[in-house]
Design a protein around this motif. Structure first.
Motif, mmCIF file in Angstrom:
data_model
loop_
_atom_site.group_PDB
_atom_site.id
_atom_site.type_symbol
_atom_site.label_atom_id
_atom_site.label_comp_id
_atom_site.label_asym_id
_atom_site.label_seq_id
_atom_site.Cartn_x
_atom_site.Cartn_y
_atom_site.Cartn_z
ATOM 1 N N GLY A 216 0.854 -1.201 -0.144
ATOM 2 C CA GLY A 216 0.103 -0.117 0.152
ATOM 3 C C GLY A 216 0.842 1.371 0.014
ATOM 4 N N ALA A 217 2.220 0.907 0.437
ATOM 5 C CA ALA A 217 2.698 2.354 0.503
ATOM 6 C C ALA A 217 3.350 2.920 -0.765
ATOM 7 N N HIS A 218 3.515 4.163 -1.125
ATOM 8 C CA HIS A 218 4.157 4.798 -2.103
ATOM 9 C C HIS A 218 5.340 5.249 -2.176
ATOM 10 N N LEU A 219 6.358 5.542 -3.267
ATOM 11 C CA LEU A 219 7.319 6.720 -3.368
ATOM 12 C C LEU A 219 6.822 7.730 -3.904
ATOM 13 N N VAL A 220 6.973 8.966 -3.690
ATOM 14 C CA VAL A 220 6.578 10.128 -3.996
ATOM 15 C C VAL A 220 7.519 11.118 -4.247
ATOM 16 N N THR A 221 7.722 11.860 -5.412
ATOM 17 C CA THR A 221 8.598 12.882 -5.423
ATOM 18 C C THR A 221 7.855 14.262 -5.214
ATOM 19 N N LEU A 222 8.509 15.078 -4.415
ATOM 20 C CA LEU A 222 7.740 16.384 -4.084
ATOM 21 C C LEU A 222 8.462 17.321 -4.540
ATOM 22 N N SER A 223 8.021 18.351 -5.050
ATOM 23 C CA SER A 223 8.935 19.477 -5.823
ATOM 24 C C SER A 223 7.857 20.718 -5.725
ATOM 25 N N GLY A 224 8.320 21.771 -5.951
ATOM 26 C CA GLY A 224 7.734 23.087 -6.315
ATOM 27 C C GLY A 224 8.475 24.235 -6.509
ATOM 28 N N ALA A 225 8.019 25.257 -7.091
ATOM 29 C CA ALA A 225 8.820 26.349 -7.280
ATOM 30 C C ALA A 225 9.314 27.178 -6.019
ATOM 31 N N GLY A 226 10.456 27.961 -6.254
ATOM 32 C CA GLY A 226 10.768 28.937 -5.071
ATOM 33 C C GLY A 226 11.746 28.134 -4.179
ATOM 34 N N ALA A 227 12.283 28.640 -2.973
ATOM 35 C CA ALA A 227 13.188 28.206 -2.108
ATOM 36 C C ALA A 227 13.139 26.772 -1.624
ATOM 37 N N ALA A 228 12.017 26.388 -1.428
ATOM 38 C CA ALA A 228 11.922 24.993 -0.952
ATOM 39 C C ALA A 228 12.357 24.154 -1.987
ATOM 40 N N GLY A 229 12.868 22.873 -1.515
ATOM 41 C CA GLY A 229 13.570 22.067 -2.689
ATOM 42 C C GLY A 229 12.647 20.864 -2.807
ATOM 43 N N ALA A 230 13.320 19.754 -3.337
ATOM 44 C CA ALA A 230 12.404 18.360 -3.646
ATOM 45 C C ALA A 230 12.982 17.531 -2.789
ATOM 46 N N ALA A 231 11.808 16.583 -2.440
ATOM 47 C CA ALA A 231 12.059 15.471 -1.579
ATOM 48 C C ALA A 231 11.591 14.337 -2.255
ATOM 49 N N LEU A 232 12.293 13.037 -1.761
ATOM 50 C CA LEU A 232 11.467 11.690 -2.084
ATOM 51 C C LEU A 232 11.216 11.159 -0.726
ATOM 52 N N ALA A 233 9.792 11.016 -0.846
ATOM 53 C CA ALA A 233 9.173 10.280 0.387
ATOM 54 C C ALA A 233 8.500 8.771 0.078
ATOM 55 N N GLU A 234 8.528 8.199 1.242
ATOM 56 C CA GLU A 234 7.877 6.894 1.301
ATOM 57 C C GLU A 234 6.600 7.082 2.047
ATOM 58 N N VAL A 235 5.337 6.908 1.536
ATOM 59 C CA VAL A 235 4.285 7.339 2.593
ATOM 60 C C VAL A 235 2.995 6.180 2.335
ATOM 61 N N PRO A 236 2.400 6.038 3.565
ATOM 62 C CA PRO A 236 1.159 5.161 3.334
ATOM 63 C C PRO A 236 0.007 5.786 2.250
ATOM 64 N N ALA A 237 -0.519 4.748 1.730
ATOM 65 C CA ALA A 237 -1.703 5.265 0.820
ATOM 66 C C ALA A 237 -2.835 5.804 1.647
ATOM 67 N N GLY A 238 -3.193 6.924 1.068
ATOM 68 C CA GLY A 238 -4.356 7.530 1.636
ATOM 69 C C GLY A 238 -3.726 9.003 2.342
ATOM 70 N N THR A 239 -2.491 9.018 2.468
ATOM 71 C CA THR A 239 -1.652 10.412 3.098
ATOM 72 C C THR A 239 -2.350 11.639 2.367
ATOM 73 N N HIS A 240 -2.755 12.524 3.087
ATOM 74 C CA HIS A 240 -3.303 13.719 2.495
ATOM 75 C C HIS A 240 -2.081 14.462 1.924
ATOM 76 N N LEU A 241 -2.475 15.248 0.820
ATOM 77 C CA LEU A 241 -1.282 15.701 -0.184
ATOM 78 C C LEU A 241 -0.986 17.145 0.844
ATOM 79 N N LYS A 242 -1.747 17.632 1.824
ATOM 80 C CA LYS A 242 -1.223 18.780 2.623
ATOM 81 C C LYS A 242 -0.190 18.107 3.383
ATOM 82 N N VAL A 243 -0.116 16.967 4.063
ATOM 83 C CA VAL A 243 0.986 16.657 4.928
ATOM 84 C C VAL A 243 2.388 16.510 3.975
ATOM 85 N N LEU A 244 2.202 16.242 2.639
ATOM 86 C CA LEU A 244 3.229 15.865 1.925
ATOM 87 C C LEU A 244 3.827 17.434 1.579
ATOM 88 N N ALA A 245 3.117 18.222 1.263
ATOM 89 C CA ALA A 245 3.369 19.606 0.886
ATOM 90 C C ALA A 245 4.082 20.004 2.160
#
Ligand code: SF4
Length: 411
Positions: A216-245
């Motif tokens: 059920g877990a997923h590897l996700v790549t998280l990124s966005g413009a601006g000063a904050a960087g990118a991250a690779l995370a392993e998260v349980p299915a159903g994790t809210h996107l706000k938590v990841l942001a």
């Protein structure tokens, strides 16, 4: 915030451990890797019971693919697909660089379950290739596994492009049918499986008590413009996107691009979306390869969509007439709209194309471009109007066109 993170419950085994570290064969054997497989059908039944879905993008049930190859007449082949075409995704390259043994173990197990006599690891990344070759030299797997190097393009990881490239041709998609499980490498029934999918199979086998959470877990790549960087995370299915942001410093985002570029844009309400295939599909998006790109108030969604469609048009393999003309028209019209130069009927045209084009190309690139446009129209009609009036609050009318914002370095 950059780096590698696990949001799995305490004590659960995932794919990112040891975080940031490498693995050698002794370390992998010590955690139960490469254990003899005595009952392949039982493992396949367990995979089916967990509902493990492919991690390449389409989310197809892994057990269905495995059984289709197993039930086809031999000889058979397994290909570990490590060529992630979405520029915002790094998970497959990270896995191959840092956990080559868990991927090779997955290939070995998939070969045993399907009865395959040959395996390949298909990749484009230098460091990944070095790591896999070193792991192969250390481990001497029961099945012969070769490395096939390809180019890094948007379409090179599409399953028919994989087969074509392993066969010595260009890494370009072909029309389906036949699908690889019917006729793949050398004409043999072939399992083309994403490297994360195979790695999950290996961990499920060595940790049977954790099989459901591993599937059920997923590897996700998280990124966005601006000063904050990118991250690779392993998260349980159903994790809210706000938590990841929040995890990667993009908690003030106002929108998100889902699934690399494949899942489209999502505006108001994105914080409540759950990270799983069905939840995002229900919301009109798609999880795809699990890459999320967050947009901030200073990011113009029209400009971002124009950049994404221009990138996709440039990446078109130019094999299907409808894709060449369709992605070109979407990108040109959207870029004109971003610059406040689109004709009065441009929104009607974009809406019509976004509904008519999906499913008409040989691969998902055309679908991705259409979804980006359709989701922009659905979520940001006010911003398109603002561009018509040339008073978008976030931009001066300049839309970057090279896809650079989506490119993420491997942590
Ligand atoms: S849909 Fe586009 S990218 Fe895909 S095979 Fe056809 S021309 Fe190539």
């Amino acid at each position: 915030m950059t780096g590698v993170y696990s949001l799995l419950p305490e004590g659960r085994h995932g794919l990112l451990a040891p975080p940031g570290g490498g693995e050698d064969v002794d370390g992998y054997l010590a955690v139960g890797g490469y254990a003899p497989l005595v009952a392949p059908d039982r493992l396949l039944d367990r995979i089916a019971a967990t509902g493990l879905r492919g991690r390449g993008g389409a989310g197809f049930p892994a057990a269905v693919k495995l059984r289709a190859v197993r039930d086809a007449p031999g000889p058979r082949v397994v290909v570990a697909n490590g060529e992630e075409g979405e520029p915002g995704s790094v998970k497959d390259r990270w896995l191959l660089r840092h956990r080559p043994h868990v991927v090779l173990d997955g290939v070995r197990l998939a070969a045993a379950m399907t009865g395959a006599e040959r395996g390949f690891v298909y990749l484009s990344d230098d460091r990944a290739e070095q790591a896999v070759r070193q792991a192969l030299a250390e481990s001497a797997p029961e099945v012969r596994i070769d490395v096939v190097r390809t180019q890094h393009t948007y379409v090179a990881g599409e399953e028919t492009a994989v087969v074509r490239a392993v066969n010595g041709g260009p890494a370009l998609p072909t029309a389906k049918p036949p699908r690889p499980f019917e006729s793949g490498v050398g004409g043999a029934p072939t399992l083309v499986a994403n490297v994360e999918t195979l790695a999950r199979v290996a961990v499920m086998y060595s940790r049977p008590d954790e099989a459901d959470s591993v599937a059920g877990a997923h590897l996700v790549t998280l990124s966005g413009a601006g000063a904050a960087g990118a991250a690779l995370a392993e998260v349980p299915a159903g994790t809210h996107l706000k938590v990841l942001a929040d995890l990667c410093g993009h908690g003030t985002a106002t929108a998100v691009v889902l699934g690399g570029m494949f899942g489209g844009l999502y505006g108001e309400g994105w914080t409540d979306l759950p990270l799983d295939h069905d939840g995002l599909k229900e919301a009109g998006g798609a999880l795809g390869c699990g890459a999320l790109h967050f947009l901030h108030p200073e990011d113009c969604p029209v400009g971002v969509a124009a950049e994404a469609t221009a990138y996709l048009a440039a990446q078109s393999a130019r094999q299907c007439g409808v894709c060449v003309s369709g992605t070109g028209a979407l990108a040109a019209t959207l870029t004109a709209a971003a610059h406040g130069e689109a004709g009065h009927d441009s929104v009607d045209k974009l809406r019509r194309w976004s509904q008519q084009l999906p499913g008409r190309g040989a691969c998902g690139l055309l679908d991705a471009a259409a979804r980006i446009v359709g989701s922009l129209l659905a979520h940001f009609p006010d911003r398109i109007d603002a561009h018509r009036r040339s008073d978008c609050p976030a931009c001066a009318g300049a839309a970057p066109e090279d896809g650079r914002r989506f490119t993420v370095p491997v942590p």
